[in-house]
Design a protein around this motif. Structure first.
Motif, PDB file in Angstrom:
ATOM      1  N   LYS A  82      23.898  54.824  56.634  1.00  0.00           N
ATOM      2  CA  LYS A  82      22.453  54.819  56.337  1.00  0.00           C
ATOM      3  C   LYS A  82      21.654  54.532  57.605  1.00  0.00           C
ATOM      4  N   TYR A  83      22.176  53.635  58.439  1.00  0.00           N
ATOM      5  CA  TYR A  83      21.497  53.357  59.704  1.00  0.00           C
ATOM      6  C   TYR A  83      21.484  54.599  60.591  1.00  0.00           C
ATOM      7  N   TYR A  86      18.862  56.874  59.245  1.00  0.00           N
ATOM      8  CA  TYR A  86      17.556  56.272  59.564  1.00  0.00           C
ATOM      9  C   TYR A  86      17.203  56.523  61.032  1.00  0.00           C
ATOM     10  N   LYS A  89      16.343  60.085  61.580  1.00  0.00           N
ATOM     11  CA  LYS A  89      15.032  60.360  60.972  1.00  0.00           C
ATOM     12  C   LYS A  89      13.912  59.925  61.918  1.00  0.00           C
ATOM     13  N   LEU A 112      19.540  58.025  52.256  1.00  0.00           N
ATOM     14  CA  LEU A 112      18.602  56.913  52.225  1.00  0.00           C
ATOM     15  C   LEU A 112      17.929  56.904  50.862  1.00  0.00           C
ATOM     16  N   GLU A 117      14.992  51.973  53.985  1.00  0.00           N
ATOM     17  CA  GLU A 117      14.450  51.861  55.340  1.00  0.00           C
ATOM     18  C   GLU A 117      13.956  50.448  55.609  1.00  0.00           C
TER      19      GLU A 117
END
Length: 156
Positions: A82-83, A86, A89, A112, A117
């Protein structure tokens, strides 16, 4: 470091402060061998801004791949991916993630979600606090310690 945050705060501090043991770990070597065997036709270990190291990226599907040698699914694995999503993104790239577990012959898809976030920003702030500490966090005696590349360092 996000994965270390979930796995062991002491390991996070040691790694972030350039006390690394992975180079002498048989388990890390096994993970590399598994990755080489299962994903040999991929461009791997993609370093982005010296901030994230993606195992490989599927440009056709926009998928960040992370390979784990683990016998179990762990929350830290998910948040690590997920990091990565992120981070990409923030660089203007829309991506999804997939965690590959070759030993289990399983995959987990990661995206995500609502609130992720904000949670990542909180995690990053907590990681900075831990890393800036003058001494490593107290060691904890957990079952996972026996397989850790820092085992000898912490328990000898």
């Amino acid at each position: 470091m996000v994965n270390y945050y979930f796995h062991c705060k002491r390991q996070l501090w040691l790694f972030a402060n350039q006390i690394t043991m992975e180079h002498s770990s048989e388990l890390v070597l096994i993970g590399k061998i598994l990755s080489d065997a299962f994903y040999k036709n991929r461009d791997r270990d993609i370093n982005i801004d010296n901030m994230i190291m993606i195992d490989w990226f599927d440009f056709d599907g926009g998928i960040v791949h992370e390979v784990k040698k683990s016998d179990s699914f762990e929350e830290g694995h998910i948040w690590q991916v997920k990091y990565y999503i992120y981070y990409l993104k923030k660089k203007g790239m829309n991506a999804k993630g997939k965690i590959n577990y070759p030993k289990l012959r399983r995959e987990i898809y990661v995206e995500l979600g609502v609130g992720d976030e904000e949670k990542i920003v909180e995690l990053l702030n907590e990681i900075v606090e831990i890393v800036r500490g003058e001494i490593p966090p107290v060691k904890t005696n957990r079952v996972e310690c026996k397989g850790c590349s820092y085992f000898e360092f912490c328990w000898s």
